[in-house]
Design a protein around this motif. Structure first.
Motif, PDB file in Angstrom:
ATOM      1  N   THR A 211       0.664  -1.095  -0.063  1.00  0.00           N
ATOM      2  CA  THR A 211       0.068  -0.131   0.063  1.00  0.00           C
ATOM      3  C   THR A 211       0.916   1.366   0.091  1.00  0.00           C
ATOM      4  OG1 THR A 211       0.065   0.059   2.537  1.00  0.00           O
ATOM      5  CG2 THR A 211      -1.977  -1.054   1.274  1.00  0.00           C
TER       6      THR A 211
ATOM      7  N   TYR B  57      -8.620  -1.181  -3.240  1.00  0.00           N
ATOM      8  CA  TYR B  57      -8.220  -0.474  -4.290  1.00  0.00           C
ATOM      9  C   TYR B  57      -7.728   0.826  -3.944  1.00  0.00           C
ATOM     10  CZ  TYR B  57      -9.511  -4.165  -7.642  1.00  0.00           C
ATOM     11  OH  TYR B  57      -9.565  -5.387  -8.488  1.00  0.00           O
ATOM     12  N   SER B  58      -7.668   1.098  -2.577  1.00  0.00           N
ATOM     13  CA  SER B  58      -7.337   2.425  -1.940  1.00  0.00           C
ATOM     14  C   SER B  58      -5.875   2.796  -2.454  1.00  0.00           C
ATOM     15  CB  SER B  58      -7.539   2.445  -0.622  1.00  0.00           C
ATOM     16  OG  SER B  58      -8.843   2.132   0.062  1.00  0.00           O
ATOM     17  N   ASP B  59      -5.881   3.948  -3.247  1.00  0.00           N
ATOM     18  CA  ASP B  59      -4.656   4.651  -3.469  1.00  0.00           C
ATOM     19  C   ASP B  59      -4.329   5.625  -2.705  1.00  0.00           C
ATOM     20  OD1 ASP B  59      -6.505   6.001  -4.831  1.00  0.00           O
ATOM     21  OD2 ASP B  59      -5.642   6.094  -6.803  1.00  0.00           O
ATOM     22  N   THR B  60      -5.208   6.202  -1.943  1.00  0.00           N
ATOM     23  CA  THR B  60      -4.613   7.258  -1.165  1.00  0.00           C
ATOM     24  C   THR B  60      -5.023   7.061   0.411  1.00  0.00           C
ATOM     25  OG1 THR B  60      -7.024   8.355  -1.333  1.00  0.00           O
ATOM     26  CG2 THR B  60      -5.236   8.876  -3.118  1.00  0.00           C
TER      27      THR B  60
END
Length: 404
Positions: free
Chosen positions: A40, A94-97
């Protein structure tokens, strides 16, 4: 077998599986934690903070979930919780922030956990089950959480090794979505009639303000709140960080994963035994002993070289002491203020548990980033165990209840 008995069994089995999936999905974060920083880009301290928020939101949302359940039934609340859990896990994957990660893994999953947690599910089972079987059925349902931890600890590791972190989260989300179908059986719960609800609302001395006023001015109730804070501190820290602790000790990550499974297995025994002991002794004494033994177990890890055998032995001991506080704490609330308001008052005590979970996870994340080990966390766990053991002793759990 009567129709009521069949309904009770259906609600029990569905509730058992919902709690198993709920606690299984929660324990998967502990299994995934060592792999999450690389996948992550968030460090362990940041991830631990989000999981701390998850626990705090869970506690804050619990009274509202219980209120909705009382008004509309447990089935729609649990269905919404299972769907929200599935969606939250999929967004987490799918958290990219960091903001999106916090909103999904922290806020959404915290709210979902409240909707399919013990108060909502156990209330439905308790309403549907006869007086003769209620204690047994509630004990079996509570073991559902332990069963989920036992099964999903190694299963989550299989998902992680086979599919990678993103797909492992997606698989857990799919399992939660499938579990939502179980709520059709929870609809069989027995609901109070409109006349019964109006009568209960009109009963003298039962207003929310009066009940809360009596409880919050009661020293014994406040001491119980303080003790359950420590329970949350212990459980959240160990459940999330045990696999990472194993890695730092030079052990395979699987040692920590199996440790979580062992905790779940022995917790089934501990919870049942604690419930039986609570019926024979004043509950404050076994509660005090449980917290003292937790402190001793935490302290032992500072002085004994941690091998795989030691870690599994520690997990077995902690498992016996894990959720064994829940029936004893609930029983103490009933002894202090009567059974009529135990659900709401236990919800307040439970919020203290989640505040402890929040602080435990924040501290663990900070300590591991600053010092590279968990030594201070084990020292804090031991000190808090002794504190909780002491604060339970003055609780007046044998008082004669005054009429409301």
């Amino acid at each position: 077998m009567s129709a009521n008995d069949r309904n009770a069994i259906f609600v029990l089995l569905a509730g058992f599986m919902l709690l198993a999936v709920s606690f299984g999905a929660r324990i998967s974060f502990g299994v995934f934690l060592p792999a999450m920083p690389e996948a992550t880009g968030f460090d362990i301290s940041s991830i631990s903070l989000v999981l701390a928020v998850q626990n705090l939101v869970w506690g804050a949302a619990q009274p509202f979930a219980g209120r909705l359940s009382d008004r509309y039934g447990a089935a729609p609340v649990a269905f919404g919780g299972a769907v929200l859990y599935a969606g939250g896990l999929m967004v987490t994957a799918y958290s990219d922030t960091y903001l999106l990660f916090g909103a999904s893994a922290g806020i959404a999953l915290g709210m979902a956990q409240a909707a399919i947690g013990f108060p909502v599910i156990l209330a439905a089972i308790g309403r549907t089950t006869s007086d003769k079987r209620r204690g047994l059925f509630l004990g079996i349902a509570t073991a559902g959480g332990s069963f989920g931890q036992l099964v999903f600890s190694p299963l989550s590791d299989v998902f992680l090794q086979s599919f990678g972190l993103v797909d492992a989260f997606l698989v857990m989300g799919a399992i939660c979505l499938a579990a939502a179908t179980l709520t059709i059986f929870v609809r069989r719960e027995t609901r109070p009639t409109e006349e019964q609800r109006l009568a209960a609302a009109a009963a003298p001395g039962q207003s929310l303000r009066e009940v809360l006023g009596r409880a919050m001015s009661d020293r014994s109730f406040l001491l119980l709140i303080a003790g359950f804070f420590v329970c949350g501190f212990h459980l959240a820290f160990i459940a999330v960080h045990l696999p990472n602790f194993a890695v730092l000790c030079g052990l395979p990550k699987s040692s920590g994963t199996y440790g979580l499974a062992v905790i779940g297995a022995f917790n089934i025994i501990g919870t049942i035994v604690a419930g039986q002991i609570g019926g024979s002794f004043r509950p404050k004494y076994p509660l005090s002993l449980i917290y003292f033994l937790r402190g001793v177990a935490a302290l032992a890890l500072l002085f004994i070289p941690v091998t795989e055998f030691v870690l599994i032995a520690f997990s077995a001991v902690i498992g016996l002491l894990w959720l064994s506080t829940v029936p004893l704490t609930s029983l103490t609330v009933a002894k202090l203020h009567g059974p009529a308001n135990v659900g709401m008052l236990f919800g307040i005590v439970f919020f203290s548990h989640q505040v402890g979970s929040f602080i435990g996870l924040v501290m663990a994340g900070e300590f591991i980033e600053r010092f590279g080990n968990y030594d201070l966390m084990w020292i804090a766990s031991a000190a808090l165990g002794l504190f909780a053991a002491l604060v339970h002793l003055p609780i007046e759990d044998n008082r004669k209840l005054q009429p409301a």
